[in-house]
Design an enzyme around this catalytic site. Structure first.
Site, short mmCIF file in Angstrom:
data_model
loop_
_atom_site.label_atom_id
_atom_site.label_comp_id
_atom_site.label_asym_id
_atom_site.label_seq_id
_atom_site.Cartn_x
_atom_site.Cartn_y
_atom_site.Cartn_z
N ASP A 1 0.85 -1.19 0.00
CA ASP A 1 0.00 0.00 0.00
C ASP A 1 0.88 1.25 0.00
O ASP A 1 2.12 1.15 0.03
CB ASP A 1 -1.02 -0.04 1.14
CG ASP A 1 -0.37 -0.15 2.51
OD1 ASP A 1 0.69 0.48 2.73
OD2 ASP A 1 -0.92 -0.87 3.36
N LYS B 1 -4.19 3.05 -1.33
CA LYS B 1 -5.39 3.86 -1.35
C LYS B 1 -5.00 5.24 -0.87
O LYS B 1 -4.16 5.41 -0.01
CB LYS B 1 -6.45 3.25 -0.44
CG LYS B 1 -5.91 2.78 0.90
CD LYS B 1 -6.97 2.00 1.63
CE LYS B 1 -6.50 1.18 2.79
NZ LYS B 1 -5.54 1.64 3.71
N MET C 1 -5.24 8.66 11.17
CA MET C 1 -6.18 9.11 10.15
C MET C 1 -7.01 10.29 10.65
O MET C 1 -8.22 10.36 10.45
CB MET C 1 -7.11 7.95 9.72
CG MET C 1 -6.34 6.80 9.08
SD MET C 1 -7.34 5.32 8.81
CE MET C 1 -7.34 4.60 10.45
N1 SAH Z 1 -1.23 -0.08 10.07
C1 SAH Z 1 -0.66 1.25 10.12
C2 SAH Z 1 -1.73 2.33 10.20
C3 SAH Z 1 -2.58 2.39 8.96
S1 SAH Z 1 -3.82 3.63 9.05
C4 SAH Z 1 0.31 1.33 11.30
O1 SAH Z 1 0.35 0.44 12.14
O2 SAH Z 1 1.08 2.30 11.35
C5 SAH Z 1 -3.03 4.99 8.28
C6 SAH Z 1 -2.62 6.01 9.30
O3 SAH Z 1 -1.43 5.62 9.94
C7 SAH Z 1 -2.29 7.38 8.74
O4 SAH Z 1 -3.46 8.12 8.49
C8 SAH Z 1 -1.51 7.97 9.88
O5 SAH Z 1 -2.36 8.36 10.93
C9 SAH Z 1 -0.72 6.78 10.34
N2 SAH Z 1 0.64 6.71 9.76
C10 SAH Z 1 1.13 5.76 8.95
N3 SAH Z 1 2.43 6.00 8.69
C11 SAH Z 1 2.76 7.13 9.35
C12 SAH Z 1 3.97 7.89 9.50
N4 SAH Z 1 5.11 7.54 8.89
N5 SAH Z 1 3.93 8.98 10.29
C13 SAH Z 1 2.80 9.36 10.91
N6 SAH Z 1 1.64 8.69 10.80
C14 SAH Z 1 1.63 7.59 10.04
#
Ligand code: SAH
Length: 236
Positions: free
Chosen positions: A31, A53, A166
């Site tokens: 993704d 997405k 998010m």
């Molecule tokens: N499974 C992922 C989260 C997916 S939902 C995890 O465990 O990190 C997607 C959300 O993750 C984004 O909207 C944001 O809130 C967060 N996110 C993912 N990567 C990020 C990053 N490098 N820095 C800050 N927030 C991040």
């Protein structure tokens, strides 16, 4: 077939098992939260599919992803499904494992370092702290249209740290809801954008000021919003 957490972005935060799976992959379905440095580790001979997405608009429907994973795995190829952070925290990992099990495709889950913890950690913000927070809740801010609203009333009363994923476009609404339901407006808030990537950025404020500050600084997803006393501990 392997369902692999790619960590928050920096390839240094991959687990050894994730790295092993990526290096041996013949097909990688990822993704768009998987860091560029992690994508660079995919062997050139492997087929790469971007199932990412963006802003609620799916490039690939979830059922299409399921079909692709099942088809490739049944063809005997080494398939890695790579998801940002940990696949079981606000990823589609749960659904994908169910679909694979229904199709009798064996799957190994490789957990990843979640951005919920790693992005704040980069700026020295702990999720819990003996003096400041003995509980933590990881919640969705439900950014994007067509999402179910979050019930902020119990979260306003939650006696610990809130880690909101998010939650950039919905930030003003979410912060107002927390205040409306009784959370102290002086509660420290920190936002970490693109945590662990080279251009990571920290923005700080309080429950009453953060929305204005975030707008002025043009805070953009992906970002983690930290609400609670621990946000005060942020370093540079
Ligand atoms: N499974 C992922 C989260 C997916 S939902 C995890 O465990 O990190 C997607 C959300 O993750 C984004 O909207 C944001 O809130 C967060 N996110 C993912 N990567 C990020 C990053 N490098 N820095 C800050 N927030 C991040």
């Amino acid at each position: 077939m392997w369902l692999v957490g790619a960590g928050p972005g920096d390839p240094g935060l991959l687990t050894l098992r994730a790295l092993g799976a990526i290096l041996r992959a013949e097909v990688v379905v990822h993704d768009d939260l998987v860091g560029p440095g992690v994508l660079d580790l995919i062997p050139p001979r492997a087929r790469r599919v971007d199932a990412g997405k963006r802003g609620g608009r799916h490039k690939m429907e979830q059922v299409e992803i399921h079909r692709l994973l099942v088809r490739e795995a049944r063809a005997g190829r080494r398939v890695v499904r790579l998801q940002g952070g940990d696949p079981f925290l606000f990823g589609r990992g749960g659904e994908e494992v169910e679909a694979l099990r229904r199709a009798r495709v064996p799957v190994e889950v490789v957990p990843g370092v979640t951005s919920a913890l790693a992005a704040p950690a980069q700026f020295h913000i702990p999720a819990t702290h003996r003096d400041h927070a003995s509980m933590v809740a990881v919640v969705t801010g439900h950014e994007g249209e067509g999402k179910e609203p979050v019930d902020w009333e119990p979260l306003a009363r939650f006696p610990g740290t809130l880690l909101i994923l998010m939650g950039v476009s919905s930030l003003p609404h979410n912060m107002a809801q927390l205040r409306r339901h009784g959370r102290d407006p002086r509660t420290p808030v920190a936002i970490i954008e693109r945590g662990t990537l080279p251009d990571a950025r920290l923005t700080r404020g309080t429950l009453s000021t953060i929305s204005r500050i975030a707008r002025r600084r043009r805070v953009r997803p992906p970002a983690v919003v930290v609400v609670g006393e621990v946000a005060r501990l942020a370093g540079k």
